[in-house]
Design an enzyme around this catalytic site. Structure first.
Site, PDB file in Angstrom:
ATOM      1  N   ASP A 177       0.910  -0.998   0.102  1.00  0.00           N
ATOM      2  CA  ASP A 177       0.001  -0.198   0.040  1.00  0.00           C
ATOM      3  C   ASP A 177       0.924   1.239  -0.061  1.00  0.00           C
ATOM      4  OD1 ASP A 177      -2.286   1.594  -0.003  1.00  0.00           O
ATOM      5  OD2 ASP A 177      -2.723   1.284   2.211  1.00  0.00           O
ATOM      6  N   ASP A 191      -8.123  -3.802   2.464  1.00  0.00           N
ATOM      7  CA  ASP A 191      -7.094  -4.941   2.311  1.00  0.00           C
ATOM      8  C   ASP A 191      -6.900  -6.212   2.731  1.00  0.00           C
ATOM      9  OD1 ASP A 191      -5.399  -2.574   1.059  1.00  0.00           O
ATOM     10  OD2 ASP A 191      -4.998  -1.548   2.851  1.00  0.00           O
TER      11      ASP A 191
END
Length: 909
Positions: free
Chosen positions: A345, A649
């Site tokens: 990320d 996520d």
């Protein structure tokens, strides 16, 4: 709208229309009609009917196996079967002490697995915990607070700052509404919302007319109609993805399973061969032959191997924790060492997640700003020549940053905490770096920020009594309201072409651009009107970014050197993502390929798999996109580590070979889905964890290579005795003693070995294959023959001198133990000779384990109850000379073997 807006009447049930699928793309009125409701909300009766149809606004709990079955499932492993077989053998032989020792080892292994299992279930529980508990809803024409679980499609809900959004909703009314959607989309700043429709193919992060369950209102007011509840929300879809993602066996798990199966076949085959030779060649009595075969099986089974693997990984967990990587599942320690691709990320992992002003542009000059985050430490210098950045042009710009601002910075020890919006925090910080603060001024008027206007204005009364109108906002909105700019000697005509070029340049660098302007303030006091903001004087631009962490650049370079690809997968915009990726070294070319969520939607999974290894930046992605990227990489046999902090996520973390969550800013759902949690939210820690994982795997492999000759030598001793029809040199209980003491002393010492030189310059090991290579197996067999041969010589030599069999067997046990001690020093260094200082330095645990082995062996020989338990006998002191001399000889001979072995084809050490 209030209670007088209309009485609650009969409303028909909602029909299935296109509006249900894309409510963000239709006018609010059409969505309200399609849901069969009205702006004044539903009646209690209508809500009850819809609740019966749609169910409660809760995420469903996954069905779980009964606890007993989940616990027993941890015995379903080939190595555990070997252990249980050994326990059954012990029970047949009525060796109950040994039986219970083995059962305890197997049970501990199962308990560890049971305690640490269920990351998907825990992830689902973490996602459920994100939902709001209450909601302000319009029922029967009046506002009331109800449990969020009672919301149904068609309900009208009121939102205020600080509220957690209780369901997916289409906005009906919105005033300066901004929502923190970082947990869902990964964006580092709150999203501005409005009632205007957006494109039907807009991604979740671009659906400005919607608010989503589990996100948080950071500013403004709104009313919205519920369009999705429970499993029908975006969070509900993520929960379904987590449940469907599945997890993959780690490389170590696969290798141990394959090793256990091969070992089982070898043991069974050798035992059958021994039965045939003993029965048909030597005519041994059947009972005696079965007992000898059982002794061989006990010798061949590495009872200490599961414990060795578990303890080595547990030690790795402790060592990684010191490096800020908290491990939630033991095999993940080793999996990190085999990672080939890290999907990271952006926000908070590669970057600080603290917006920072990096550039200032005034009509006079450009300036660079140093320092990161909200700490007002840094400086302002003229770009290019590093000249002074404290001139009047900069001060005018910083005055807007300091005064037209509602954020506050609070010092908490060594850290500075932001109270307010991240962008305003960045402006407040740069003002403090330039020495400009609010002291001495009073706000007497304000036009609050509105997402429709994209600007904010204040009237400030300065200490000298003058008043200034200060404005900050989107550059295009301020340029259209400005007539002049602050030049070198005062006000000068605005140069729109120059400012548009500067804005394009800053945006191309991935910077978020804000403009600042001012004007002489009107004499009146009070709120401003938008039409009063005209003929402004532009004072400059701010270039703002969530900057990369300083240590990330070196960490990414180290990963590339180690053969590990790094890919950025973010919900942010493509321009920002590429700019940060270039700055940290993920990509180097200005035109590096980037795939957006919309482009991923248009690709099949096969098409994505064809390009996934060539693209290192993915922008505006959704949870579905992230899990597709991970699967596409795994289709190429990549070992994928996935990082994340938001609930979006969690599915990809569950699916990845190893999921890595952020410990500080990560959601509970993400932490529960991950195997590794970073205590410092730092990508550099991942680099350190990969290095540690490689070291742990190397040491585990060394430990297994070291342990196996114990079993090989013992098996050889018993095999030769049976084939030759000779007296058995060892009893089964003595075999178990040697196995256990070498496993818990000498083998574990290798877990503390430092990393080999160049560990982060070699490529990742290839997935699959055996935990030990063919070359290493050759070394194991040769050492087994050497230790086993010397042990046979010591045993039959002792019998030849007329010593009792108990004493001869005790000397044989001692020789096996000392032979393994010699091999420990050989095994510490496989890449070069152990006839060096490296073999005796760098790991003090080796010497402590050697002392422990000798101490245990002394107890075995000289303590009476140990003599009774293991049929051992006290060894005269002079009798130690032969085993010790043989140990030294073994060390030297094995060094010669290593010299030849290192020159075999395929050497990698």
């Amino acid at each position: 709208m209030d209670a007088s807006d209309g009485a609650a009447g009969s409303v028909s049930a909602p029909e299935t229309t296109g509006a249900d699928a894309t409510p963000w793309a239709l006018p609010a009125e059409d969505v309200v009609d399609a849901l069969g409701t009205r702006p004044t909300g539903l009646s209690d009766a209508e809500a009850a009917a819809r609740a019966a149809e749609h169910g409660p606004n809760q995420l469903p709990e996954a069905k779980r196996k009964p606890a007993v079955l989940r616990f027993l499932g941890h015995f379903h492993d080939t190595l555990i079967y070997i252990l249980l077989a050994a326990a059954a053998v012990k029970a047949v032989m009525a060796d109950w002490l040994d039986f219970w020792v083995i059962i305890v080892v197997a049970t501990i292994n199962a308990v560890i697995g049971y305690v640490q299992e269920g990351r998907a279930e825990k992830a689902l529980a973490g996602i459920r915990g994100m939902l709001s508990s209450t909601a302000q809803v319009r029922r029967d024409g009046a506002w009331r607070v109800i449990p969020a679980a009672e919301l149904v499609p068609g309900d009208v809900v009121r939102l205020a700052p600080g509220d957690k959004v209780p369901a997916d909703m289409r906005l009906i009314l919105a005033s300066q509404l901004r929502v923190d959607e970082a947990a869902l989309t990964g964006e580092s700043v709150p999203s501005s919302k409005s009632v205007e429709p957006v494109a039907s193919d807009a991604g979740v992060g671009d659906r400005a007319s919607m608010v989503f369950s589990g996100t948080i209102v950071s500013a403004g007011q709104a009313r919205a109609v519920v369009t999705g509840t429970g499993a029908g929300t975006e969070i509900g879809k993520i929960q379904a993805l987590v449940g469907e993602a599945g997890s993959l066996d780690t490389p170590l798990t696969k290798q141990l399973a394959a090793f256990g199966r091969a070992l089982t076949l070898v043991i069974l085959g050798m035992a059958a061969l021994m039965l045939l030779i003993g029965r048909f060649v030597h005519g041994m009595p059947f009972d005696e032959l079965v007992s000898a075969t059982i002794g061989f099986a006990v010798a061949a089974i590495p009872e200490g191997l599961p414990a060795l693997v578990t303890i080595t990984l547990a030690l790795g967990v402790q060592q990684m924790a010191r490096r800020k990587a908290i491990t939630r599942k033991l095999p993940a320690v080793e999996t990190l060492g085999s990672v080939t691709t890290v999907c990271s990320d952006k926000t908070g992992t590669l970057t600080t997640n603290e917006m920072t002003v990096r550039r200032l542009v005034t009509p006079v000059a450009d300036y660079d700003v140093s320092g990161l985050g909200y700490s007002p430490v840094g400086g302002i210098a003229r770009a290019g020549d590093g000249g002074d950045g404290s001139g009047g042009d900069v001060r005018a710009l910083l005055t807007v940053a300091a005064l037209c601002n509602d954020a506050h910075l609070v010092r908490d020890g060594d850290r500075w905490q932001l109270v307010g919006e991240p962008t305003e925090g960045a402006l407040k910080t740069v003002a403090l770096k330039g020495g400009v603060a609010r002291e001495g001024s009073t706000r007497v008027g304000v036009l609050p920020f509105d997402s429709a206007n994209k600007l904010m204005a204040t009237v400030e009364e300065l200490s000298d009594g003058d008043r200034l109108l200060l404005v900050k906002g989107a550059p295009d909105r301020l340029l259209e309201r400005a007539a002049t700019q602050r030049g070198t000697v005062g006000s000068e005509p605005l140069d729109p072409a120059r400012w548009e070029a500067v804005i394009d340049e800053l945006s191309g660098q991935g910077l978020r651009v804000l403009a600042a302007a001012r004007h002489a303030a009107p004499p009146r006091v009070g709120d401003l009107a938008l039409d009063e903001l005209r003929d402004l004087e532009l004072v400059g631009l701010f270039g703002i970014v969530d900057p990369p962490r300083p240590e990330v650049i070196a960490a990414v370079a180290d990963c590339h050197t180690a053969g590990v690809r790094v890919k950025m997968i973010t919900g942010d915009h493509a321009g920002t993502a590429v700019a940060i990726a270039r700055e940290v070294g993920i990509v180097s070319e200005p035109d590096a390929p980037v795939l957006t969520g919309a482009e991923l939607e248009a690709m099949s999974q096969d098409q994505l798999a064809a390009v996934v290894r060539d693209v290192d930046v993915y922008a505006r992605t959704s949870p579905e996109h992230k899990i597709r990227i991970v699967r596409a990489l795994q289709s190429h046999h990549e070992v994928v580590a996935m990082t994340g902090d938001g609930v979006n996520d969690a599915p990809a973390l569950t699916r990845a070979s190893v999921g890595i969550a952020m410990g500080i800013k990560g959601t509970e759902a993400t932490k529960e889905a991950a195997e590794i949690v970073l205590a410092d939210d730092n990508f550099a820690t991942i680099r350190s964890a990969i290095r540690e994982g490689r070291r742990i795997y190397d040491n585990l492999r060394k430990s297994i290579v070291f342990l196996l000759p114990t079993n090989g030598a013992q098996s050889l001793v018993i095999l030769i005795a049976i084939v030759g029809g000779l007296t058995l040199p060892l009893t089964p209980v003595q075999v178990l003693w040697v196995n256990m003491i070498t496993a818990v002393t000498l083998s574990l010492s290798l877990a503390y070995e430092p990393a080999e030189r160049g560990i982060m310059t070699r490529p990742p090991r290839q997935p699959g294959g055996s935990i030990i290579s063919v070359r290493e197996l050759i070394l194991v067999l040769v050492v087994s023959l050497l230790i086993g041969g010397v042990t046979l010589a010591v045993f039959y030599g002792s019998l030849g001198r007329g010593e009792p069999i108990e004493l001869a067997r005790t000397e044989a046990v001692l020789m096996l133990a000392l032979g393994q001690l010699a091999f420990l020093f050989n095994c510490r260094i496989l890449s070069h000779s152990s006839l060096s200082l490296d073999a005796v330095t760098g790991n003090p645990v080796v010497w402590w384990s050697a002392a422990a082995l000798l101490g245990l062996q002394a107890l075995y020989s000289y303590v009476p109850f140990m003599n009774d338990l293991f049929d051992s006998a006290p060894i005269p002191l002079q009798a130690w000379l032969i085993p010790v001399g043989c140990m030294i000889g073994l060390f030297l001979i094995i060094e010669v073997v290593k010299y030849v072995w290192r020159r075999l084809p395929g050497s990698v050490v």
